[in-house]
Design an enzyme around this catalytic site. Structure first.
Site, PDB file in Angstrom:
ATOM      1  N   HIS A 104      33.292  78.978  35.928  1.00 43.00           N
ATOM      2  CA  HIS A 104      34.013  79.296  37.160  1.00 43.00           C
ATOM      3  C   HIS A 104      33.000  79.387  38.296  1.00 43.00           C
ATOM      4  O   HIS A 104      31.888  79.888  38.106  1.00 43.00           O
ATOM      5  CB  HIS A 104      34.739  80.630  37.011  1.00 43.00           C
ATOM      6  CG  HIS A 104      35.079  81.282  38.316  1.00 43.00           C
ATOM      7  ND1 HIS A 104      34.329  82.318  38.855  1.00 43.00           N
ATOM      8  CD2 HIS A 104      36.072  81.036  39.200  1.00 43.00           C
ATOM      9  CE1 HIS A 104      34.864  82.677  40.011  1.00 43.00           C
ATOM     10  NE2 HIS A 104      35.914  81.922  40.246  1.00 43.00           N
ATOM     11  N   HIS A 143      21.579  81.245  33.673  1.00 47.88           N
ATOM     12  CA  HIS A 143      21.063  82.364  34.464  1.00 47.88           C
ATOM     13  C   HIS A 143      19.789  81.972  35.215  1.00 47.88           C
ATOM     14  O   HIS A 143      19.544  82.478  36.317  1.00 47.88           O
ATOM     15  CB  HIS A 143      20.809  83.568  33.555  1.00 47.88           C
ATOM     16  CG  HIS A 143      22.052  84.325  33.224  1.00 47.88           C
ATOM     17  ND1 HIS A 143      22.554  85.317  34.038  1.00 47.88           N
ATOM     18  CD2 HIS A 143      22.912  84.224  32.180  1.00 47.88           C
ATOM     19  CE1 HIS A 143      23.672  85.800  33.500  1.00 47.88           C
ATOM     20  NE2 HIS A 143      23.905  85.157  32.373  1.00 47.88           N
ATOM     21  N   HIS A 173      40.418  97.062  30.057  1.00 47.85           N
ATOM     22  CA  HIS A 173      41.356  97.424  28.983  1.00 47.85           C
ATOM     23  C   HIS A 173      40.881  96.937  27.619  1.00 47.85           C
ATOM     24  O   HIS A 173      41.336  97.421  26.587  1.00 47.85           O
ATOM     25  CB  HIS A 173      42.747  96.883  29.295  1.00 47.85           C
ATOM     26  CG  HIS A 173      42.828  95.394  29.381  1.00 47.85           C
ATOM     27  ND1 HIS A 173      42.317  94.688  30.436  1.00 47.85           N
ATOM     28  CD2 HIS A 173      43.349  94.476  28.523  1.00 47.85           C
ATOM     29  CE1 HIS A 173      42.538  93.393  30.250  1.00 47.85           C
ATOM     30  NE2 HIS A 173      43.153  93.241  29.094  1.00 47.85           N
ATOM     31  N   GLY A 256      50.945  84.785  49.747  1.00 43.68           N
ATOM     32  CA  GLY A 256      51.932  83.717  49.734  1.00 43.68           C
ATOM     33  C   GLY A 256      51.307  82.354  49.581  1.00 43.68           C
ATOM     34  O   GLY A 256      51.819  81.361  50.118  1.00 43.68           O
ATOM     35  N   ARG A 258      49.747  78.898  47.523  1.00 44.23           N
ATOM     36  CA  ARG A 258      50.401  77.868  46.713  1.00 44.23           C
ATOM     37  C   ARG A 258      50.181  78.172  45.234  1.00 44.23           C
ATOM     38  O   ARG A 258      49.061  78.094  44.730  1.00 44.23           O
ATOM     39  CB  ARG A 258      49.832  76.497  47.077  1.00 44.23           C
ATOM     40  CG  ARG A 258      50.522  75.334  46.387  1.00 44.23           C
ATOM     41  CD  ARG A 258      49.998  74.028  46.963  1.00 44.23           C
ATOM     42  NE  ARG A 258      50.705  72.891  46.424  1.00 44.23           N
ATOM     43  CZ  ARG A 258      50.274  72.165  45.385  1.00 44.23           C
ATOM     44  NH1 ARG A 258      49.130  72.496  44.795  1.00 44.23           N
ATOM     45  NH2 ARG A 258      50.946  71.121  44.964  1.00 44.23           N
TER      46      ARG A 258
END
Length: 298
Positions: A104, A143, A173, A256, A258
């Site tokens: 990512h 890294h 969690h 809001g 897409r």
């Protein structure tokens, strides 16, 4: 502060990365231009069922709005209610081979305004690696490139942004990191626009060097259904983080944005199991014991 300069960089970055990924995969990305009724638009570029990437997206967006959503003002409540302009490039790549990690990367720029006040602008971004089967060589390489991207911006910058990444990409969690980390920063406005923009550019420009050599090392490793099954199980953690914690996803949904472009980050095949744990001593167990830790890799 030149917002047109930032936009030009981001659209060029999107095109350059896509060109390199198309060479790597051998298939073209689908290009989808869109407009947003509330203001702005973007270009979503997606690959599905490629030779290397089961799904991947490299998106550019530039949107405006009358009030910053809660996800953008959580750390800066004094900006609540201001109109905004936000632009960025967001990338997520989910390879088919379980031995190739997901990656990512995001670089973004915000301007918040209100009548009678000076505009407030800041940058954010980073990159992180999520392996399903751990290879120390890959983590060290990733890294190392992250450190190289930041070395001209102060001795402590990489250490600070690495720690920030370890803390941000953490599933509270589950009490575990999403992957092996990388670098992350947000609300970056000091010491000045030019320095912050240069740092953001350096992060974006280093993504290919950080990730492509890993893909080239692992893409042809043989795998079977057991490895694909574990990959699908671990992808569930990726989905949980993006839908529960990720500020970019929340910003897009709250403003809001897409939906198709926002949720392109989700992997195409995912599994969940009740209270499953890997057998001790297996490569799957090694991911947890040796790689899902906030380690100093270099």
């Amino acid at each position: 502060m030149d917002t047109a300069l930032v936009r030009d960089y981001l659209t060029d970055l999107q095109g350059w990365i896509i060109g390199r990924l198309e060479e790597l995969d051998g298939n073209p990305f689908r290009r989808d231009e869109w407009t947003r009724p509330e203001g702005g638009g973007g270009i979503s570029c997606l690959i599905e069922n490629g030779n290397v990437f089961e799904r991947g997206g490299v998106n550019f967006s530039q949107v405006t709005g009358n009030a910053l959503p809660a996800s953008a003002t959580a750390a800066r409540p004094e900006l609540a209610g201001r109109s905004f302009q936000a632009m960025g490039v967001s990338l997520v790549l989910h390879p088919r081979n379980p031995f190739v990690p997901t990656v990512h990367m995001n670089v973004r720029f915000f301007v918040a305004q209100k009548p009678g006040a000076e505009p407030v602008a800041w940058f954010g971004g980073g990159m992180d690696l999520t392996p399903y089967y751990g290879f120390e060589e890959d983590a060290v390489h990733f890294h190392g490139v992250c450190r190289a991207a930041l070395e001209q911006f102060g001795e402590q910058t990489h250490a600070r942004f690495k720690k920030w990444c370890d803390e941000y990409f953490y599933l509270k969690h589950r009490k575990e990191p999403r992957g092996v980390g990388g670098i992350f920063f947000d609300d970056l406005s000091e010491p000045d626009f030019d320095t912050c923009f240069a740092l953001t550019r350096s992060v974006g420009d280093h993504l290919v060097d950080a990730y492509v050599p890993i893909v080239e090392r692992r893409r042809d490793l043989p795998f079977g259904e057991a490895e694909r099954d574990f990959q699908a199980y671990r992808r569930g953690r990726y989905v949980e983080f993006n839908l529960v914690y990720d500020r970019g996803t929340l910003f897009g949904l709250q403003s809001g944005g897409r939906t198709e472009s926002i949720l392109m980050s989700l992997p195409p095949v995912v599994k969940w199991r009740y209270d499953w744990k890997p057998e001790p001593g297996t490569p799957e167990a090694k991911l947890y014991t040796d790689f899902l830790t906030a380690r100093d890799w270099i």
